[in-house]
Design a protein around this motif. Sequence first.
Motif, mmCIF file in Angstrom:
data_model
loop_
_atom_site.group_PDB
_atom_site.id
_atom_site.type_symbol
_atom_site.label_atom_id
_atom_site.label_comp_id
_atom_site.label_asym_id
_atom_site.label_seq_id
_atom_site.Cartn_x
_atom_site.Cartn_y
_atom_site.Cartn_z
ATOM 1 N N GLN A 205 48.143 9.221 -85.775
ATOM 2 C CA GLN A 205 48.514 10.316 -84.885
ATOM 3 C C GLN A 205 48.636 11.643 -85.635
ATOM 4 O OE1 GLN A 205 48.608 9.861 -81.599
ATOM 5 N NE2 GLN A 205 48.104 7.707 -81.940
ATOM 6 N N GLN A 206 48.020 11.722 -86.781
ATOM 7 C CA GLN A 206 48.111 12.941 -87.568
ATOM 8 C C GLN A 206 47.421 14.101 -86.847
ATOM 9 O OE1 GLN A 206 46.842 12.414 -91.623
ATOM 10 N NE2 GLN A 206 47.678 10.352 -91.748
ATOM 11 N N PRO A 207 47.897 15.326 -87.086
ATOM 12 C CA PRO A 207 47.279 16.498 -86.449
ATOM 13 C C PRO A 207 45.789 16.621 -86.764
ATOM 14 C CG PRO A 207 49.383 17.085 -87.441
ATOM 15 C CD PRO A 207 49.083 15.686 -87.881
ATOM 16 N N GLU A 208 45.383 16.090 -87.924
ATOM 17 C CA GLU A 208 43.964 16.175 -88.292
ATOM 18 C C GLU A 208 43.084 15.431 -87.302
ATOM 19 O OE1 GLU A 208 46.402 15.554 -90.336
ATOM 20 O OE2 GLU A 208 46.321 17.204 -91.785
ATOM 21 N N LEU A 209 43.598 14.342 -86.720
ATOM 22 C CA LEU A 209 42.823 13.582 -85.742
ATOM 23 C C LEU A 209 42.615 14.407 -84.473
ATOM 24 C CD1 LEU A 209 41.411 10.984 -84.921
ATOM 25 C CD2 LEU A 209 43.614 10.082 -84.179
ATOM 26 N N ALA A 210 43.636 15.119 -84.045
ATOM 27 C CA ALA A 210 43.508 15.980 -82.877
ATOM 28 C C ALA A 210 42.503 17.094 -83.146
ATOM 29 C CB ALA A 210 44.864 16.565 -82.507
ATOM 30 N N ARG A 211 42.528 17.651 -84.354
ATOM 31 C CA ARG A 211 41.567 18.701 -84.691
ATOM 32 C C ARG A 211 40.151 18.144 -84.732
ATOM 33 N NH1 ARG A 211 45.931 21.111 -87.728
ATOM 34 N NH2 ARG A 211 45.588 19.736 -89.507
ATOM 35 N N LEU A 212 39.999 16.915 -85.261
ATOM 36 C CA LEU A 212 38.687 16.284 -85.325
ATOM 37 C C LEU A 212 38.145 16.035 -83.918
ATOM 38 C CD1 LEU A 212 36.623 15.165 -87.373
ATOM 39 C CD2 LEU A 212 37.741 12.938 -87.144
ATOM 40 N N SER A 213 39.016 15.590 -83.022
ATOM 41 C CA SER A 213 38.611 15.397 -81.630
ATOM 42 C C SER A 213 38.222 16.727 -81.003
ATOM 43 C CB SER A 213 39.754 14.754 -80.848
ATOM 44 O OG SER A 213 39.402 14.589 -79.488
ATOM 45 N N GLY A 214 38.927 17.774 -81.370
ATOM 46 C CA GLY A 214 38.588 19.101 -80.866
ATOM 47 C C GLY A 214 37.223 19.559 -81.338
ATOM 48 N N VAL A 215 36.884 19.233 -82.585
ATOM 49 C CA VAL A 215 35.556 19.571 -83.104
ATOM 50 C C VAL A 215 34.479 18.882 -82.265
ATOM 51 C CG1 VAL A 215 33.963 19.272 -85.045
ATOM 52 C CG2 VAL A 215 36.307 20.032 -85.463
ATOM 53 N N TYR A 216 34.695 17.606 -81.947
ATOM 54 C CA TYR A 216 33.732 16.860 -81.121
ATOM 55 C C TYR A 216 33.525 17.563 -79.784
ATOM 56 C CZ TYR A 216 31.800 13.241 -78.112
ATOM 57 O OH TYR A 216 31.009 12.567 -77.222
ATOM 58 N N HIS A 217 34.605 17.868 -79.099
ATOM 59 C CA HIS A 217 34.476 18.437 -77.755
ATOM 60 C C HIS A 217 33.930 19.866 -77.800
ATOM 61 C CE1 HIS A 217 36.073 15.148 -75.413
ATOM 62 N NE2 HIS A 217 37.000 14.972 -76.338
ATOM 63 N N ASN A 218 34.247 20.603 -78.836
ATOM 64 C CA ASN A 218 33.694 21.953 -78.941
ATOM 65 C C ASN A 218 32.198 21.920 -79.233
ATOM 66 O OD1 ASN A 218 36.043 23.352 -78.346
ATOM 67 N ND2 ASN A 218 36.739 23.355 -80.478
ATOM 68 N N LEU A 219 31.755 20.951 -80.037
ATOM 69 C CA LEU A 219 30.319 20.802 -80.264
ATOM 70 C C LEU A 219 29.618 20.377 -78.983
ATOM 71 C CD1 LEU A 219 30.176 19.041 -83.760
ATOM 72 C CD2 LEU A 219 29.430 21.366 -83.203
ATOM 73 N N LEU A 220 30.221 19.432 -78.254
ATOM 74 C CA LEU A 220 29.637 18.997 -76.986
ATOM 75 C C LEU A 220 29.580 20.164 -75.998
ATOM 76 C CD1 LEU A 220 28.540 16.736 -75.191
ATOM 77 C CD2 LEU A 220 30.893 16.124 -74.612
ATOM 78 N N ARG A 221 30.614 20.979 -75.974
ATOM 79 C CA ARG A 221 30.640 22.147 -75.102
ATOM 80 C C ARG A 221 29.518 23.123 -75.471
ATOM 81 N NH1 ARG A 221 35.448 23.182 -75.950
ATOM 82 N NH2 ARG A 221 36.325 22.172 -74.106
ATOM 83 N N GLN A 222 29.277 23.267 -76.762
ATOM 84 C CA GLN A 222 28.253 24.202 -77.230
ATOM 85 C C GLN A 222 26.843 23.682 -76.979
ATOM 86 O OE1 GLN A 222 28.810 25.446 -81.294
ATOM 87 N NE2 GLN A 222 26.701 26.111 -81.533
ATOM 88 N N TRP A 223 26.631 22.370 -77.134
ATOM 89 C CA TRP A 223 25.291 21.792 -77.077
ATOM 90 C C TRP A 223 24.901 21.247 -75.708
ATOM 91 C CZ3 TRP A 223 26.098 18.550 -82.188
ATOM 92 C CH2 TRP A 223 25.999 19.419 -83.290
ATOM 93 N N SER A 224 25.880 21.077 -74.828
ATOM 94 C CA SER A 224 25.583 20.452 -73.547
ATOM 95 C C SER A 224 24.721 21.337 -72.674
ATOM 96 C CB SER A 224 26.907 20.133 -72.824
ATOM 97 O OG SER A 224 26.649 19.639 -71.536
ATOM 98 N N ASP A 225 23.814 20.687 -71.928
ATOM 99 C CA ASP A 225 22.936 21.399 -70.982
ATOM 100 C C ASP A 225 23.635 21.694 -69.670
ATOM 101 O OD1 ASP A 225 20.772 21.585 -72.613
ATOM 102 O OD2 ASP A 225 19.709 19.862 -71.777
ATOM 103 N N THR A 226 24.759 21.057 -69.420
ATOM 104 C CA THR A 226 25.396 21.214 -68.119
ATOM 105 C C THR A 226 26.745 21.891 -68.238
ATOM 106 O OG1 THR A 226 26.060 20.008 -66.103
ATOM 107 C CG2 THR A 226 26.568 18.988 -68.205
#
Length: 226
Positions: A205-226
């Motif tokens: 539950q370290q804050p780094e895991l939340a930041r890593l999850s945020g990186v995933y969703h921000n990349l998906l937000r940037q790359w998604s076609d929809t």
Amino acid sequence: MLIKIEKFISKAEVAEFRRLLQQAEWIDGAQTAGHIAKSAKNNLQLAEDSQLARQLGDFILARLSQNQEIVAAALPNKIFPPMFNCYQGGGEFGFHIDNAVRRVTGAAVKIRTDVSMTLFLSEPDEYQGGELIIQDTFGEQKIKFAAGDMVLYPGSSLHKVTPVTKGQRLASFFWLQSLVRSDEQRRILYDLDKSIQALTTQNNQQPELARLSGVYHNLLRQWSDT
């Protein structure tokens, strides 16, 4: 990216699929091939608008939506209804690349074929030949999985099915349009997602895991076609 999905459907479900398919009316597979691929295609298929194809296809789609490995790897947006083919008596499909866009029969829907999928319905020892050969940046792969297993690979890949010289090769094949068009970007997101899942199962539950999850969703937000 090439992904193997083991036991996508059970052996009992495979047996029921095969029982129904053995009673089906098959058509010349060349009827659904593109202009160039038509001359290389020698197999049988269920008609896209057949009741059995719809019945079995709906079952596959329902199962697919529940498979987290497929969701993580392919990031489905729109899915082309599953089709079914049969190779026997020397039937084959020479090297080709799938059409980039396919129209769903009977609907005003077009799907970009980002990811190709094949669900094997015959055991490897039930037929000779029939390997799915895929050529891409990951090299040449020879695929002949157990019945019930599925392979996912880029729709842009050059691929073929070698001649089936003995027995019968039954399979379902279809495509999906991903939320992310680029195979390279999908691979990055898939690796990141798998790492996040592994860390989460360790009750990290370290804050780094939340930041890593945020990186995933921000990349998906940037790359998604929809």
